[in-house]
Scaffold this motif. Structure first.
Motif, PDB file in Angstrom:
ATOM      1  N   TYR A 462      47.324  49.687  47.686  1.00 35.75           N
ATOM      2  CA  TYR A 462      47.025  50.303  46.386  1.00 35.75           C
ATOM      3  C   TYR A 462      45.963  49.475  45.670  1.00 35.75           C
ATOM      4  O   TYR A 462      46.146  48.280  45.411  1.00 35.75           O
ATOM      5  N   LEU A 463      44.851  50.116  45.343  1.00 34.58           N
ATOM      6  CA  LEU A 463      43.755  49.461  44.645  1.00 34.58           C
ATOM      7  C   LEU A 463      43.280  50.343  43.498  1.00 34.58           C
ATOM      8  O   LEU A 463      43.495  51.557  43.503  1.00 34.58           O
ATOM      9  N   THR A 464      42.614  49.731  42.535  1.00 31.13           N
ATOM     10  CA  THR A 464      41.933  50.531  41.523  1.00 31.13           C
ATOM     11  C   THR A 464      40.592  50.987  42.094  1.00 31.13           C
ATOM     12  O   THR A 464      40.081  50.433  43.076  1.00 31.13           O
ATOM     13  N   GLU A 465      40.006  51.971  41.451  1.00 30.86           N
ATOM     14  CA  GLU A 465      38.709  52.453  41.907  1.00 30.86           C
ATOM     15  C   GLU A 465      37.650  51.354  41.831  1.00 30.86           C
ATOM     16  O   GLU A 465      36.792  51.228  42.714  1.00 30.86           O
ATOM     17  N   THR A 466      37.728  50.554  40.773  1.00 27.07           N
ATOM     18  CA  THR A 466      36.787  49.451  40.624  1.00 27.07           C
ATOM     19  C   THR A 466      36.933  48.448  41.753  1.00 27.07           C
ATOM     20  O   THR A 466      35.935  47.962  42.315  1.00 27.07           O
ATOM     21  N   GLN A 467      38.161  48.115  42.111  1.00 34.31           N
ATOM     22  CA  GLN A 467      38.385  47.150  43.181  1.00 34.31           C
ATOM     23  C   GLN A 467      37.851  47.649  44.516  1.00 34.31           C
ATOM     24  O   GLN A 467      37.252  46.882  45.278  1.00 34.31           O
ATOM     25  N   ALA A 468      38.041  48.938  44.800  1.00 39.85           N
ATOM     26  CA  ALA A 468      37.515  49.498  46.045  1.00 39.85           C
ATOM     27  C   ALA A 468      35.993  49.388  46.084  1.00 39.85           C
ATOM     28  O   ALA A 468      35.400  49.034  47.119  1.00 39.85           O
ATOM     29  N   ALA A 469      35.350  49.664  44.962  1.00 40.27           N
ATOM     30  CA  ALA A 469      33.887  49.586  44.897  1.00 40.27           C
ATOM     31  C   ALA A 469      33.409  48.145  45.049  1.00 40.27           C
ATOM     32  O   ALA A 469      32.398  47.876  45.722  1.00 40.27           O
ATOM     33  N   VAL A 470      34.125  47.219  44.430  1.00 41.67           N
ATOM     34  CA  VAL A 470      33.746  45.806  44.509  1.00 41.67           C
ATOM     35  C   VAL A 470      33.850  45.310  45.950  1.00 41.67           C
ATOM     36  O   VAL A 470      32.955  44.601  46.447  1.00 41.67           O
ATOM     37  N   ILE A 471      34.921  45.658  46.637  1.00 42.39           N
ATOM     38  CA  ILE A 471      35.093  45.226  48.028  1.00 42.39           C
ATOM     39  C   ILE A 471      33.979  45.780  48.905  1.00 42.39           C
ATOM     40  O   ILE A 471      33.407  45.068  49.750  1.00 42.39           O
ATOM     41  N   LEU A 472      33.641  47.039  48.704  1.00 45.48           N
ATOM     42  CA  LEU A 472      32.576  47.649  49.501  1.00 45.48           C
ATOM     43  C   LEU A 472      31.234  46.958  49.228  1.00 45.48           C
ATOM     44  O   LEU A 472      30.465  46.682  50.168  1.00 45.48           O
ATOM     45  N   ASP A 473      30.938  46.661  47.967  1.00 42.90           N
ATOM     46  CA  ASP A 473      29.703  45.956  47.630  1.00 42.90           C
ATOM     47  C   ASP A 473      29.683  44.556  48.239  1.00 42.90           C
ATOM     48  O   ASP A 473      28.629  44.084  48.703  1.00 42.90           O
ATOM     49  N   TYR A 474      30.814  43.888  48.222  1.00 44.61           N
ATOM     50  CA  TYR A 474      30.903  42.544  48.806  1.00 44.61           C
ATOM     51  C   TYR A 474      30.546  42.584  50.290  1.00 44.61           C
ATOM     52  O   TYR A 474      29.786  41.741  50.791  1.00 44.61           O
ATOM     53  N   ILE A 475      31.074  43.579  51.006  1.00 42.22           N
ATOM     54  CA  ILE A 475      30.755  43.701  52.428  1.00 42.22           C
ATOM     55  C   ILE A 475      29.267  43.996  52.610  1.00 42.22           C
ATOM     56  O   ILE A 475      28.589  43.370  53.438  1.00 42.22           O
ATOM     57  N   ALA A 476      28.750  44.930  51.840  1.00 46.59           N
ATOM     58  CA  ALA A 476      27.343  45.323  51.975  1.00 46.59           C
ATOM     59  C   ALA A 476      26.406  44.144  51.747  1.00 46.59           C
ATOM     60  O   ALA A 476      25.330  44.063  52.367  1.00 46.59           O
ATOM     61  N   GLN A 477      26.807  43.199  50.893  1.00 50.02           N
ATOM     62  CA  GLN A 477      25.963  42.050  50.572  1.00 50.02           C
ATOM     63  C   GLN A 477      26.153  40.882  51.534  1.00 50.02           C
ATOM     64  O   GLN A 477      25.635  39.788  51.294  1.00 50.02           O
TER      65      GLN A 477
END
Length: 653
Positions: A462-477
């Motif tokens: 269970y994650l918030t929408e913000t957390q999901a976006a942050v994790i994806l950005d972290y991987i992309a970077q």
């Protein structure tokens, strides 16, 4: 801030043994010598002064401050000021729901008659609820009632008058089975504010102004006994409106009560005395329970049942201590291992583990001679706050998502298992705390994640929408994410998450995204490791080998050593002194002898900071039996930006 460890050191009176904890500080300049004798606090040589921190605190119950005449509270103030003059702060401990009448004068209810007439918890049958088997007039009181709320507030204000600086409340979990008039009215107001008349009608409530939830349950055939049975067994799905409305109301009401009390007390302390007051709540339990009132707490105060943990062979408190520090609420454990400090090393291990991972407080001690064994451990922390106030600087991080913990206790267990696993693999790690936006703010950012080259996400479904976006950005970077079990499937309300790209990446196997890498195990390895470590070692070793094979390939380890897995490393960084601190804790505990088995003659290679160079490097070793520390002699050598130290025959942990 009060809860910073360096400012709390003077509250510690403690004891410990040698050879369990060492701190190696890598400085870019040589340290100054310490004059230890002159800095030893006076109270360490004064055994008549009672311990007022940790678990052995002096209780300020209502009998001590409120129920007795006011001048007795002032007598208490003289004693607290006596402690303050010796660098010791006073912590008040109060029960959240009952008065322990064995400590109270018989006239207490004559002084506060409203406690009996309006303040008690009322069960579904309409009867007041007694507290345990402690004799007459031991009742459970309800925080929804003005009588009990105001009584607790009066106790707090008088404790502040007496000089207390910290207020701790025991088990304020909430009284979900109270049906007093204040709870019935409060539930009406809660529903009225939450729903329209049409929505209430859909719930079967046509007259909200006269709706009595207790009567509603009785009409449905429920009694106090059947309700207790259902709640105690966790079978509450058949209780109408219980899980969906009544429990959220009780949580709302609980938080309103404590927010009001804490805010009032803090305003009073500032306006009258110009000082800050700090609060903590003993909210032990799974499901993220310790965070329920964290918005109003300065630190985490909970009971840890070390004996049930099979400590330290199966479970450690390292993950818990780390996540409390990451949340800004450092852990101060209420309890200690039950083995006597004079015959067992468990108490010393607790202190080493607590302080090297960002905790505070620790076991309180008395003047008993056996406790003198603890003093060297606390003095190491006292004399060298720079080793313990340094910021976490692990090579990896483990994500703790509060939304996941609230929905599924396996998320917390898996988080712990990930911490045990990385520690056993000699991977230094920190916790990344991700609030749910309700109990705690959602403050996870790409910048926080990017401090780490790798982030481990164990069973955080269970994650918030913000957390999901942050994790994806972290991987992309360019970040590396490892995950186990079910991850990122739902939002905090239990709805399917609207982040299909992240879900696909975490669906299993190795993938790349942007500049980053992902390896996802569908097996719940961390959950399994928490159960099998030290108990079913062949299975635990298989998990270690499986994870290490992938981890070592994706992110080669920082530490190279032939120490056994029972020696655990913690890494911290002190930018102010350009120092890198490695804490080494030997958990090779023999339950037969109740002693830690020393380790000698090992090789250790660790990285140093980019701001450090071999030309001015000093490596200093500190331990409980060597507060001043000493510079490590040869053989040491620099291997690029790595420091090799081997065959430490004169240095035992």
């Amino acid at each position: 801030m009060l809860m910073k460890r360096s400012s709390l050191l003077a509250t510690i009176i403690g004891l410990v043994l040698i050879n369990l904890m060492m701190a190696t500080s890598v400085h870019s300049q040589f340290p100054q010598p310490w004059d230890m004798i002159s800095t030893v606090p006076y109270y360490l040589a004064a055994p008549i002064i009672p311990t007022v921190t940790g678990t052995e605190i002096t209780f300020v119950r209502p009998a001590d401050v409120d129920s007795l005449p006011y001048h007795d509270g002032m007598t208490m103030r003289e004693w607290i000021h006596y402690l303050n003059a010796r660098g010791t702060r006073y912590m008040s401990f109060t029960e959240a729901y009952y008065l322990d009448c064995q400590y109270l004068p018989d006239s207490v209810f004559a002084w506060y008659p409203e406690l009996l007439t309006e303040g008690r918890m009322i069960n579904l049958d309409g009867n007041p609820v007694p507290y345990g088997d402690y004799g007459d007039d031991n009742w459970v009181f309800c925080e929804a009632t003005p009588a009990w709320h105001n009584f607790l507030l009066r106790v707090v204000l008088l404790a502040i008058d007496a000089g207390a600086e910290v207020m701790v409340y025991d088990t304020p979990q909430g009284l979900e089975r109270c049906f007093c008039p204040y709870d019935i009215q409060g539930f009406r107001d809660y529903l009225k504010n939450k729903y329209t008349p049409e929505e209430l009608a859909a719930l079967g409530i046509t007259d909200i102004d006269n709706f009595d939830y207790g009567q509603y349950l009785r009409d449905a055939g429920w009694t106090a006994s059947s309700l207790n049975s259902a709640c105690n067994s966790g079978q509450t799905s058949d209780i109408p409106l219980w899980d969906s409305e009544w429990i959220p109301y009780q949580e709302f009401q609980l938080r309103q009560h404590w927010a009001s009390l804490v805010d009032s007390a803090r305003v009073y302390a500032q306006q009258r005395y110009g000082r800050d007051i700090h609060f903590a709540f003993n909210l032990s339990g799974w499901g993220g329970a310790i965070w329920k009132l964290a918005r109003w707490s300065s630190f985490t105060w909970i009971e840890i049942f070390y004996d049930d943990m099979i400590y330290p062979q199966r479970e450690l408190t390292i993950p818990l201590v780390k996540v409390c520090e990451a949340a800004g609420r450092p852990l101060n454990p209420m309890t200690s291992p039950t083995e006597p400090f004079s015959t067992s090393d468990l108490g010393r291990l607790q202190i080493a583990e607590l302080y090297s991972n960002g905790g505070i407080g620790g076991p309180g001690i008395s003047s008993h001679p056996q406790n003198q064994l603890m003093i060297p451990y606390f003095q190491l922390v006292q004399f060298h706050p720079e080793l313990f106030d340094a910021q976490p600087d692990g090579e990896m991080a483990v994500l703790y998502a509060l939304a996941s913990a609230r929905h599924d206790i396996s998320a917390e267990i898996a988080f712990n298992g990930a911490g045990y696993l990385l520690s056993d693999l000699h991977r230094t790690f920190d916790a990344l705390f991700a609030g749910d936006g309700d109990w705690m703010d959602d403050e996870l950012t790409v910048n926080k994640m990017s401090r780490y080259r790798t982030v481990f996400i164990p069973n955080q479904a269970y994650l918030t929408e913000t957390q999901a976006a942050v994790i994806l950005d972290y991987i992309a970077q360019g970040g590396v994410v490892l995950s186990t079990g079910q991850v990122a499937l739902y939002d905090p309300d239990g709805n399917p998450g609207n982040w299909s790209t992240l879900q696909s990446l975490l669906g299993g196997g190795y993938q790349t995204y942007g500049s980053g890498k992902v390896y996802a195990w569908t097996q719940s390895f961390c959950l399994d490791y928490a159960a099998k470590r030290g108990v079913e070692e062949p299975e635990a070793e298989n998990i270690r080998n499986t994870v290490a094979a992938v981890l070592d390939t994706l992110v080669p380890p920082w530490i190279a050593t032939d120490f056994p897995r029972t020696v655990i490393f913690e890494r911290r960084n002190n930018p102010g002194t350009n120092s890198l601190i490695y804490h080494l804790i030997n958990f090779n505990y023999d339950p037969g002898t109740k002693q830690v088995i020393p380790e000698q003659n090992h090789q250790l290679t660790v990285p140093i900071l980019e701001t450090q160079s071999a030309d001015s490097l000093a490596v200093t070793l500190y331990s409980p039996d060597d507060y001043a520390g000493h510079i490590l002699a040869s053989p040491t050598q620099m291997l690029g930006q790595r420091l090799l130290y081997k065959k430490a025959t004169s240095n035992t942990i």
